[in-house]
Design a protein around this motif. Structure first.
Motif, PDB file in Angstrom:
ATOM      1  N   GLN A 148     -13.420 -10.162  -0.726  1.00 32.54           N
ATOM      2  CA  GLN A 148     -12.838  -9.470   0.424  1.00 32.54           C
ATOM      3  C   GLN A 148     -12.929  -7.955   0.247  1.00 32.54           C
ATOM      4  OE1 GLN A 148     -11.762 -10.998   3.319  1.00 32.54           O
ATOM      5  NE2 GLN A 148     -12.748 -12.700   2.273  1.00 32.54           N
ATOM      6  N   PHE A 161      -4.777 -20.675  -3.732  1.00 27.41           N
ATOM      7  CA  PHE A 161      -5.816 -21.200  -4.596  1.00 27.41           C
ATOM      8  C   PHE A 161      -5.194 -21.940  -5.768  1.00 27.41           C
ATOM      9  CE2 PHE A 161      -7.233 -17.513  -2.328  1.00 27.41           C
ATOM     10  CZ  PHE A 161      -8.471 -17.891  -1.845  1.00 27.41           C
ATOM     11  N   ARG A 193     -11.595 -14.205  -7.422  1.00 28.36           N
ATOM     12  CA  ARG A 193     -12.924 -14.131  -6.793  1.00 28.36           C
ATOM     13  C   ARG A 193     -12.819 -13.878  -5.288  1.00 28.36           C
ATOM     14  NH1 ARG A 193     -17.026 -18.554  -9.405  1.00 28.36           N
ATOM     15  NH2 ARG A 193     -17.560 -17.255 -11.190  1.00 28.36           N
ATOM     16  N   TYR A 194     -11.865 -14.529  -4.651  1.00 30.15           N
ATOM     17  CA  TYR A 194     -11.669 -14.346  -3.212  1.00 30.15           C
ATOM     18  C   TYR A 194     -11.275 -12.892  -2.919  1.00 30.15           C
ATOM     19  CZ  TYR A 194     -10.078 -15.113   1.560  1.00 30.15           C
ATOM     20  OH  TYR A 194      -9.925 -15.052   2.916  1.00 30.15           O
ATOM     21  N   THR A 253      -3.868 -11.062  -8.262  1.00 30.08           N
ATOM     22  CA  THR A 253      -3.413 -12.420  -7.985  1.00 30.08           C
ATOM     23  C   THR A 253      -1.963 -12.551  -8.411  1.00 30.08           C
ATOM     24  OG1 THR A 253      -4.065 -13.299 -10.124  1.00 30.08           O
ATOM     25  CG2 THR A 253      -5.722 -13.372  -8.379  1.00 30.08           C
TER      26      THR A 253
END
Length: 60
Positions: free
Chosen positions: A48, A35, A43-44, A2
């Motif tokens: 994926q 986000f 989490r995304y 991230t």
């Protein structure tokens, strides 16, 4: 992975490495949704990555 954006949101990306040494290859996927939290972006990216791994392998 991230990363915090200039607007304070978080972007998600995924790095998948294969091979070894000079024959290694790294694919980086950067996703467009932003986000509000680091956790949501993480989490995304994880979801994926798991979906990517579920895809059938291409014939060699």
């Amino acid at each position: 992975m991230t990363q915090r954006t200039d607007t304070g949101h978080f972007a998600a990306s995924l790095s998948i490495r294969s091979g070894t040494g000079s024959a290694s290859h790294d694919r980086v996927f950067r996703f467009t949704p932003l986000f509000s939290t680091h956790r949501a972006a993480s989490r995304y990216a994880m979801a994926q990555g798991l979906e990517y791994l579920r895809q059938p392998a291409l014939p060699a």
